[in-house]
Design an enzyme around this catalytic site. Structure first.
Site, PDB file in Angstrom:
ATOM      1  N   HIS A 194       2.533   3.487  -9.009  1.00  0.00           N
ATOM      2  CA  HIS A 194       2.335   2.061  -9.296  1.00  0.00           C
ATOM      3  C   HIS A 194       3.527   1.521 -10.092  1.00  0.00           C
ATOM      4  O   HIS A 194       3.987   0.412  -9.858  1.00  0.00           O
ATOM      5  CB  HIS A 194       1.041   1.837 -10.084  1.00  0.00           C
TER       6      HIS A 194
ATOM      7  N   LEU B 297      10.750 -20.490  -4.166  1.00  0.00           N
ATOM      8  CA  LEU B 297       9.663 -19.672  -3.610  1.00  0.00           C
ATOM      9  C   LEU B 297       8.353 -19.856  -4.384  1.00  0.00           C
ATOM     10  O   LEU B 297       8.340 -19.839  -5.613  1.00  0.00           O
ATOM     11  CB  LEU B 297      10.077 -18.196  -3.672  1.00  0.00           C
TER      12      LEU B 297
ATOM     13  N   ASP C  12       0.830  -1.207   0.000  1.00  0.00           N
ATOM     14  CA  ASP C  12       0.000   0.000   0.000  1.00  0.00           C
ATOM     15  C   ASP C  12       0.865   1.259   0.000  1.00  0.00           C
ATOM     16  O   ASP C  12       1.978   1.247   0.530  1.00  0.00           O
ATOM     17  CB  ASP C  12      -0.919  -0.029   1.237  1.00  0.00           C
TER      18      ASP C  12
END
Ligand code: IPE
Ligand code: IPE
Ligand code: MG
Length: 244
Positions: free
Chosen positions: A41, A135, A24
């Protein structure tokens, strides 16, 4: 333990198996600089790259990134369009790097809400990375915890109405197995950037006992040192799960 050369600070004594992140603060990062929200962004994608790499190096097994919520569809049309374009680009351009780092890709959420070209690229990238064993990167896309639970309830009721399941058999395990996350363990650590102290509809069922690390750092500024600091904070936690 660490898969390769990252030297972890001595203060990082415990590695969470599953880290979830609410990324955020992109808009505020841009506003502070007199830029457009979409510039925030764009810069945020660089943080994603760095955090995925670092999490893998640290030996984290699952990393779930909240990239777009069901509620985010209510943002201005242009911002949504840019976010979808950035997502598609990320999915397309990151495959070689993810491959090099042995990352396997997954996605959770109402994936059919996404534009067709994003869905296609998503499935292509997941397919290309499916044999990797490092991962597990899980992208939450058009995700809502309440929608997820509602869909689970609906599918359990369907099983019951077909006579495949007895209401008395519905327990926590059955519910967990009907969530998008059925293949993954619950998050051990939640990181939220930009200082907001709320869950914003993220993994509501799964985070019953997750440790929470909130940092004022805005997502585009959240990089390796901040991730290591979150692991350090987690190392100090005493998880009791209701016991003493
Ligand atoms: C997070 O940054 C990115 C998404 C929710 C897609 P925001 O866009 O929410 O940034 P702020 O909260 O407005 O600063
Ligand atoms: C949460 O951030 C969603 C994502 C990071 C994708 P928001 O910026 O949408 O959350 P609120 O609206 O501040 O709760
Ligand atoms: Mg926000």
């Amino acid at each position: 333990m660490p898969q390769n050369a990252t030297v972890l600070p001595a203060t990082v004594r415990k590695i969470p198996r599953h880290v979830a992140v609410i990324m955020d603060g992109n808009g505020r990062w841009a506003r502070e600089r007199g830029l457009n929200r979409v510039d925030g962004h764009r810069r945020g994608v660089e943080s994603v790259r760095e955090i995925v790499r670092t999490a893998g190096e640290c030996g984290v097994e699952y990393l779930t990134l909240y990239a777009f919520s069901v509620e985010n569809w209510n943002r201005p049309k242009n911002e949504v369009k840019v976010l979808m374009r950035l997502l598609e680009q990320f999915l397309r351009d990151e495959v070689p790097e993810l491959m090099k780092n042995n990352v396997r890709l997954h996605a959770i959420g109402r994936l059919t809400d996404l534009p067709g070209s994003v869905q296609e690229q998503l499935h292509k990238s997941i397919e290309a990375l499916r044999n990797n064993t490092g991962l597990n990167l899980i992208l939450a896309l058009s995700y809502s915890g309440r929608v997820e639970i509602t869909e689970a309830v609906r599918s359990i009721l369907r099983e019951i109405s077909l006579g495949h399941l007895d209401p008395a058999q519905v327990d926590e395990k059955v519910i967990s197995q009907n969530l998008y996350t059925r293949y993954y363990p619950d998050p051990d650590l939640l990181i939220r950037t930009s200082g907001e102290m709320r869950l914003s509809n993220f993994l509501l069922w799964q985070m019953a006992y997750t440790e929470i690390h909130i940092t004022p750092v805005l997502w585009p500024d959240f990089r390796k040192p901040q991730f290591l600091a979150a692991l350090e904070d987690y190392s100090k936690r005493n998880r009791r799960f209701g016991k003493i």
